[in-house]
Write a protein that holds these residues in place. Sequence first.
Motif, PDB file in Angstrom:
ATOM      1  N   GLY A 152       0.652  -1.255  -0.071  1.00 20.24           N
ATOM      2  CA  GLY A 152      -0.004  -0.018   0.056  1.00 20.24           C
ATOM      3  C   GLY A 152       0.873   1.142  -0.082  1.00 20.24           C
ATOM      4  N   VAL A 153       0.318   2.409  -0.204  1.00 20.93           N
ATOM      5  CA  VAL A 153       1.050   3.616  -0.162  1.00 20.93           C
ATOM      6  C   VAL A 153       0.564   4.573   0.962  1.00 20.93           C
ATOM      7  CG1 VAL A 153       1.729   3.172  -2.689  1.00 20.93           C
ATOM      8  CG2 VAL A 153      -0.357   4.432  -2.170  1.00 20.93           C
ATOM      9  N   HIS A 154       1.236   5.479   1.244  1.00 20.59           N
ATOM     10  CA  HIS A 154       1.049   6.381   2.335  1.00 20.59           C
ATOM     11  C   HIS A 154       0.042   7.723   1.850  1.00 20.59           C
ATOM     12  CE1 HIS A 154       2.039   9.422   5.682  1.00 20.59           C
ATOM     13  NE2 HIS A 154       1.287   8.492   6.244  1.00 20.59           N
ATOM     14  N   ALA A 155      -1.041   7.723   1.840  1.00 17.55           N
ATOM     15  CA  ALA A 155      -1.983   8.772   1.373  1.00 17.55           C
ATOM     16  C   ALA A 155      -1.533  10.038   1.813  1.00 17.55           C
ATOM     17  CB  ALA A 155      -3.425   8.470   1.664  1.00 17.55           C
ATOM     18  N   LEU A 188       4.153  14.725 -10.176  1.00 19.26           N
ATOM     19  CA  LEU A 188       3.905  13.848 -11.415  1.00 19.26           C
ATOM     20  C   LEU A 188       2.726  12.886 -11.224  1.00 19.26           C
ATOM     21  CD1 LEU A 188       5.042  12.935 -14.153  1.00 19.26           C
ATOM     22  CD2 LEU A 188       6.446  11.220 -12.950  1.00 19.26           C
ATOM     23  N   TYR A 189       2.647  12.380  -9.848  1.00 19.87           N
ATOM     24  CA  TYR A 189       1.352  11.441  -9.867  1.00 19.87           C
ATOM     25  C   TYR A 189       0.003  12.106 -10.040  1.00 19.87           C
ATOM     26  CZ  TYR A 189       4.544   7.949  -8.425  1.00 19.87           C
ATOM     27  OH  TYR A 189       5.677   7.056  -8.330  1.00 19.87           O
ATOM     28  N   PRO A 190       0.029  13.396  -9.240  1.00 15.74           N
ATOM     29  CA  PRO A 190      -1.586  14.088  -9.270  1.00 15.74           C
ATOM     30  C   PRO A 190      -1.688  14.756 -10.656  1.00 15.74           C
ATOM     31  CG  PRO A 190      -0.185  14.794  -7.394  1.00 15.74           C
ATOM     32  CD  PRO A 190       0.579  13.836  -8.290  1.00 15.74           C
ATOM     33  N   GLY A 191      -0.703  15.020 -11.390  1.00 15.79           N
ATOM     34  CA  GLY A 191      -0.847  15.737 -12.815  1.00 15.79           C
ATOM     35  C   GLY A 191      -1.224  14.944 -13.776  1.00 15.79           C
ATOM     36  N   CYS A 192      -0.945  13.495 -13.958  1.00 17.41           N
ATOM     37  CA  CYS A 192      -1.154  12.574 -14.898  1.00 17.41           C
ATOM     38  C   CYS A 192      -2.595  11.999 -14.714  1.00 17.41           C
ATOM     39  CB  CYS A 192      -0.216  11.525 -14.835  1.00 17.41           C
ATOM     40  SG  CYS A 192       1.467  12.029 -15.365  1.00 17.41           S
ATOM     41  N   ASP A 193      -3.184  12.159 -15.981  1.00 14.16           N
ATOM     42  CA  ASP A 193      -4.543  11.652 -16.150  1.00 14.16           C
ATOM     43  C   ASP A 193      -4.670   9.937 -16.007  1.00 14.16           C
ATOM     44  OD1 ASP A 193      -6.247  14.393 -16.652  1.00 14.16           O
ATOM     45  OD2 ASP A 193      -4.606  14.076 -18.205  1.00 14.16           O
ATOM     46  N   VAL A 194      -3.565   9.467 -16.795  1.00 17.04           N
ATOM     47  CA  VAL A 194      -3.321   8.059 -16.932  1.00 17.04           C
ATOM     48  C   VAL A 194      -2.041   7.570 -16.361  1.00 17.04           C
ATOM     49  CG1 VAL A 194      -3.332   6.057 -18.407  1.00 17.04           C
ATOM     50  CG2 VAL A 194      -4.967   7.871 -18.806  1.00 17.04           C
ATOM     51  N   TRP A 195      -1.831   6.405 -15.684  1.00 16.53           N
ATOM     52  CA  TRP A 195      -0.574   5.981 -15.397  1.00 16.53           C
ATOM     53  C   TRP A 195      -0.367   4.709 -16.026  1.00 16.53           C
ATOM     54  CZ3 TRP A 195       2.947   8.805 -13.233  1.00 16.53           C
ATOM     55  CH2 TRP A 195       4.239   8.167 -12.702  1.00 16.53           C
ATOM     56  N   LEU A 196       0.752   4.594 -16.949  1.00 15.02           N
ATOM     57  CA  LEU A 196       1.309   3.531 -17.747  1.00 15.02           C
ATOM     58  C   LEU A 196       2.256   2.533 -16.947  1.00 15.02           C
ATOM     59  CD1 LEU A 196       1.184   2.196 -20.443  1.00 15.02           C
ATOM     60  CD2 LEU A 196       2.994   3.739 -21.165  1.00 15.02           C
ATOM     61  N   ASN A 197       1.696   1.302 -17.149  1.00 19.03           N
ATOM     62  CA  ASN A 197       2.719   0.107 -16.692  1.00 19.03           C
ATOM     63  C   ASN A 197       2.799  -0.972 -17.667  1.00 19.03           C
ATOM     64  OD1 ASN A 197       4.371  -1.027 -14.683  1.00 19.03           O
ATOM     65  ND2 ASN A 197       2.698  -1.901 -13.869  1.00 19.03           N
ATOM     66  N   ASN A 198       3.819  -1.255 -18.149  1.00 18.81           N
ATOM     67  CA  ASN A 198       3.744  -2.265 -19.178  1.00 18.81           C
ATOM     68  C   ASN A 198       4.848  -3.436 -18.994  1.00 18.81           C
ATOM     69  OD1 ASN A 198       4.494   0.320 -21.383  1.00 18.81           O
ATOM     70  ND2 ASN A 198       5.996  -0.994 -20.573  1.00 18.81           N
ATOM     71  N   MET A 228      -0.582   2.903  -7.789  1.00 15.07           N
ATOM     72  CA  MET A 228      -1.389   3.127  -6.465  1.00 15.07           C
ATOM     73  C   MET A 228      -1.337   4.483  -6.232  1.00 15.07           C
ATOM     74  SD  MET A 228      -0.382  -0.097  -3.806  1.00 15.07           S
ATOM     75  CE  MET A 228      -0.984  -1.817  -3.924  1.00 15.07           C
ATOM     76  N   LYS A 229      -0.249   5.239  -6.315  1.00 15.63           N
ATOM     77  CA  LYS A 229      -0.180   6.475  -5.931  1.00 15.63           C
ATOM     78  C   LYS A 229      -0.811   7.394  -6.910  1.00 15.63           C
ATOM     79  CE  LYS A 229       4.776   5.926  -4.034  1.00 15.63           C
ATOM     80  NZ  LYS A 229       5.198   4.482  -4.727  1.00 15.63           N
ATOM     81  N   GLY A 280      -9.334   3.645  -3.913  1.00 21.94           N
ATOM     82  CA  GLY A 280      -8.384   4.384  -2.913  1.00 21.94           C
ATOM     83  C   GLY A 280      -8.299   3.801  -1.526  1.00 21.94           C
ATOM     84  N   PRO A 281      -9.168   3.174  -1.054  1.00 26.13           N
ATOM     85  CA  PRO A 281      -9.123   2.673   0.318  1.00 26.13           C
ATOM     86  C   PRO A 281      -8.459   1.358   0.387  1.00 26.13           C
ATOM     87  CG  PRO A 281     -11.348   3.371  -0.004  1.00 26.13           C
ATOM     88  CD  PRO A 281     -10.641   3.466  -1.434  1.00 26.13           C
ATOM     89  N   LYS A 282      -8.429   0.691  -0.862  1.00 23.51           N
ATOM     90  CA  LYS A 282      -7.574  -0.687  -1.029  1.00 23.51           C
ATOM     91  C   LYS A 282      -6.201  -0.576  -0.863  1.00 23.51           C
ATOM     92  CE  LYS A 282     -11.319  -3.009  -3.715  1.00 23.51           C
ATOM     93  NZ  LYS A 282     -11.673  -4.058  -4.513  1.00 23.51           N
ATOM     94  N   VAL A 283      -5.704   0.602  -1.759  1.00 21.41           N
ATOM     95  CA  VAL A 283      -4.142   0.767  -1.892  1.00 21.41           C
ATOM     96  C   VAL A 283      -3.689   1.372  -0.601  1.00 21.41           C
ATOM     97  CG1 VAL A 283      -4.432   0.792  -4.294  1.00 21.41           C
ATOM     98  CG2 VAL A 283      -4.641   2.984  -3.167  1.00 21.41           C
TER      99      VAL A 283
END
Length: 853
Positions: free
Chosen positions: A416-419, A571-581, A594-595, A681-684
């Motif tokens: 998980g990540v620290h909100a 970076l995390y708040p400003g991106c609409d989509v987060w890519l992971n491949n 998660m962030k 959100g609550p899961k991560v």
Amino acid sequence: MKAIRRFTVRPVLPDTLRPLSDLARNLRWSWHEPTRELFRSVDPDGWKAAESDPVRLLGSVTAARLTELAADEDFLAALAAAADDLDRYLREPRWYQAQHSERLPAAVAYFSPEFGVTAALPQYSGGLGILAGDHLKAASDLGVPLTGVGLLYRHGYFRQSLSRDGWQQEHYPVLDPGELPVTLLREHDGSPARVTLALPGGRRLHAHIWVAQVGRVPLLMLDSDVEENGPAERDVTDRLYGGGSEHRLLQEMLLGIGGVRAVRAYARLTDGPEPEVFHTNEGHAGFLGLERIRELMGSGLDFDGSLESVRAGTVFTTHTPVPAGIDRFDRELVARHFGEDGELPGVDVTRVLALGRETYPGGDQGVFNMAVMGLRLAQRANGVSTLHGAVSREMFSGLWPGFDAQEAPITSITNGVHAPTWVAPELAALCGRATDVPDRELWDLRRTLREQLVGDVRERLRASWRQRGAGSAELGWIDSVLDPDVLTIGFARRVPSYKRLTLMLRDKPRLTSLLLDPERPVQIVVAGKAHPADDGGKRLVQELVRFADDPKVRHRIVFLPDYGMGMARRLYPGCDVWLNNPLRPLEACGTSGMKAALNGGLNLSVLDGWWDEWFEPDFGWAIPTADGAAALDEERRDDLEAHALYELVEKRVAPRFYDRGADGVPSRWTEMVRRTLTDLGPKVLADRMVREYVERLYAPAAEAARALVPGAARELAAWKAEVRAAWPQVTVDHVEFGEDLGEAELGATLLVRVRVALGTLRPDDVEVQAVAGRVDPDDTLTGARVSVLKPTGTPDLEGRRLYEGPLVLDRTGPFGCTVRALPSHPLLPTPTDLGLTALPSEAKGEGAGVLMR
């Protein structure tokens, strides 16, 4: 001229401003926005110049400004409120204290080679360190009595820049502890507390202990840059993941062995509780178990009894889904450092080497495997997502040779990540009311965050190009880089090959058309560091940079060097989509996504790590993967998966973002953002993760450690030795069922009988089980359910005992059953602990099981 000596001159704060020092020295400010705002108000320009680091800020603020603040009643009131708030945070009971459970440990020691708490303390390289930092922060928020243990690297990891042609360059700035938010641990007489390790040849490795206060949690960091050390020993803690094999071995010995000694020193000097549970975050710190064995042997236990006691209170978390990612050392190197001339005298070096031996098929007998040692020294182990738990059980199943991979005693707790660290303050202000926020307000907020990212990107890009040698006259184009109204995709992480930084470049014309689409354009922000020794990773960075340098597309795709926590917070708040491949299933968890989700970003990812577990169409998109033969051909696999990525962006992602209503708001997109914030959100959250560690691993480990007092540990070790010696004589045969299996029907109950020869063992030493479930075409059991059979009567003339019990046929279709005998003892954490099992013998014609259809 260069200075021949470096030292830090600390400011003298007026008495009324003294609380500023306490606030700066407790890293809670890194996730407590009111405290950050207080420091920003001290000197807004200085705050930016200090890169949001209060210690650096206070070191640069002028005396005149301090005098002014000391007379500012509004500032003093805000300062008093912040100090009072921190005091309450540190003193008041929290979640852990409210449990009122005797099962909970008095204290936990958490060891990790890196900690990413804040950019002001750069002691991390990537996800492992950020996860460790979030673990400490969540533990602090929950009131978990945890102590972090790591190393203080004088050069950190490295700072990344680019050459003119886009090649990664590394820089190693010197980190002065006097300029960091840390305090030297001192003995009662004021001298520095230190730990010492013995090295071959009569050398000694000394280390001081620095303490970073992470809210309620102390983080102990060992530093070998001590005058009493020789040059080589002083450099042990020079760089994170640097140096050759012996250098890394010394780092890991200092972390594990020296770390335990540092924990003991800290408890002694602060009158704090001794840890009941030791948590090893990845194999780097595994030597901590050897130091604890040495401690117990010094109090009278033998090696085997000490091992059982240590295992009971140890938790091991693996983050590595591939064998190549595990630290392995030459056995002779380890033997030299743990022989009579080295560390841990009195501990048989052959026993040490056995703990790290790869005894399973395909293992390398010439290496010492740190993860294998970590698993052998811990009763409880886990992976960091459900899928990674399954991968880990398969990867390490050879340590439990009598069992199928799915039965290996490795569970999973998804990261998980620290909100409070990662959520933008603007979004945090929603305070859980995302379900009621109008679409217009939510959409405008997302645009504000995107606009902030655009400004940050331009500033960082301009600085990068200046480092690459460009003059101001060449950089006018940067003012038009990115657009706050264009769909923005983020991709940022370390750059090993399996994360596939350049998958997006497989078809460059296709990518270019997506970036420059006149109706639905896309823009991409990329960041990441390759390991300094990984030229393959550096070539991937260079390929991406060269594409992003093309004047045709450079306003739509950027590579930002020196990815770190400071950059990530924008970076995390400003991106609409987060890519992971990544290549599935090589991503253990992937917490960057998660962030992004906590900030309303939608994930576009391969079903790997946490996304495999929690993906729903409301939260984003799953990139299809190439399976079967295509997966074996790397080029074809990457082509297919890149094509799937382009199709998703062009046909589904971009249209949803640009499908606007009459009010200019994309209602379906904002609904996905809302669902991501409220449902995903609550899961991560790291709070959820740490609670799971406490309830599922720490509490049981504490109970087990308390049960294994010296006498019990000695008895358990002797029992295990007896069982191992006698097990070859344990046989299972004459399996009988109470009725004709050809007529078996759903709901029927069969009486299973089996005769078991125990040799010299007693009935209480063995548990006999019927294992039943569906079978695949190869007659392999899946979804198996275990029923315990009970002994009846007395041994027959051949010394065999009869065991029997009911078996309920609770599912239709192909159904199978087998029986087995396992060692059994009240202090075993799982029946698989010894890796021993006895199955029916095919040589006697009984078969390994019974098939029912």
